[in-house]
Scaffold this active site. Sequence first.
Site, short mmCIF file in Angstrom:
data_model
loop_
_atom_site.label_atom_id
_atom_site.label_comp_id
_atom_site.label_asym_id
_atom_site.label_seq_id
_atom_site.Cartn_x
_atom_site.Cartn_y
_atom_site.Cartn_z
N TYR A 141 0.84 -1.20 0.00
CA TYR A 141 0.00 0.00 0.00
C TYR A 141 0.88 1.25 0.00
O TYR A 141 1.43 1.65 1.03
CB TYR A 141 -0.94 0.01 1.21
CG TYR A 141 -1.86 -1.18 1.30
CD1 TYR A 141 -2.21 -1.91 0.16
CD2 TYR A 141 -2.39 -1.58 2.52
CE1 TYR A 141 -3.06 -3.01 0.24
CE2 TYR A 141 -3.25 -2.67 2.60
CZ TYR A 141 -3.57 -3.38 1.46
OH TYR A 141 -4.41 -4.46 1.55
N HIS A 150 0.55 -12.12 0.87
CA HIS A 150 -0.24 -11.17 0.11
C HIS A 150 -0.25 -11.51 -1.38
O HIS A 150 0.80 -11.55 -2.03
CB HIS A 150 0.33 -9.76 0.32
CG HIS A 150 -0.61 -8.66 -0.04
ND1 HIS A 150 -0.22 -7.34 -0.07
CD2 HIS A 150 -1.92 -8.67 -0.37
CE1 HIS A 150 -1.25 -6.59 -0.39
NE2 HIS A 150 -2.30 -7.37 -0.60
#
Length: 338
Positions: free
Chosen positions: A65, A149
């Site tokens: 992010y 992830h």
Amino acid sequence: MAVDGGRAPSGPRELGRSGVRVPPLGLGCAPLANLYEAVPEERARETVRAAFDTGLTYMDTAPHYGVGLSEERLGRVLAGRDRAGYTLSTKVGRRLRPRFLGEPGQAEGFAATPDRVREWDFTRDGIRATLESSLERLGVDAVDIVYLHDPENHIREVHETGFAALAELKAEGLVRAIGFGMNHSDVLARFVADFDVDVVLCAGRWTLLERTAYDDLLPVCERRGTSVVAGGVYNSGLLADPGPGAHYDYRRAPAELIERARRLASVCAEFGVELRAAALRFPFGHPAVAAALVGCASPAEVRDNAELFTRDIPDELWRTLVRRGLLDDDIPLPVRPA
């Protein structure tokens, strides 16, 4: 976590058998990292503070992010706070490094990010180094949950090194719960079947518009005792505002899905319920779901989502959606047990 008819889920719930407990609604921290548009630093901080004020004390972030910006901004607000007062998750699989001179950047939907790039790394050393860097950016000694992830294109690496590295971190007491986070529910289902997984973060596949996870992931999670955190409950915005130009699954929504979302909104309006409130509540119809995450880019969005989550929703609304063909009749509904 109790569910009493039209009332919102309340109280924390354990993730698998890990001992980690989370509130039913948590903060997704991707928007803090300038997702799609720049968010001023002070607004990002106020967003996290609003999450604490409203009880959204499970906070999920990732190196991906904003190439570390989300973790850095979150860490600046966590500084000095009681570590027992919140639950924190981050992710591994993408390792960050400084961008070389002349090397292209990697926006991947984020604006105004630090001068870093991402590299896939599912090795034991890479996962440990990635977590250590995350702890530095977050300013904490440990996180509660670590997810691998988006490993859908790295299944061999997960089996050879990735999950073993996570399991080792848990065995050493460096993290308390481990799992996977992605939007491919079929791959998540395979991993839950193959590994001893505490929790999975599944984005966008168990919503008012999408039942995919019900057909593949949720049954194996229930059987194995693996908890589910539901992300993407608004399906990239379509269930928040089903107007022209709405997005679904990170792309422009097709006309037929916009029309279906509008029909959902119309039925909700008959019962005096906002579509967003129904979208937030829907995932909790399945017993494997422990929590939902909402991404927020301002304090107002945090307070709005927190308030929507508390609203009573009549059982008859869900049954009406089934009768009108907007939900399949085999879907578990968040209603009072008969």
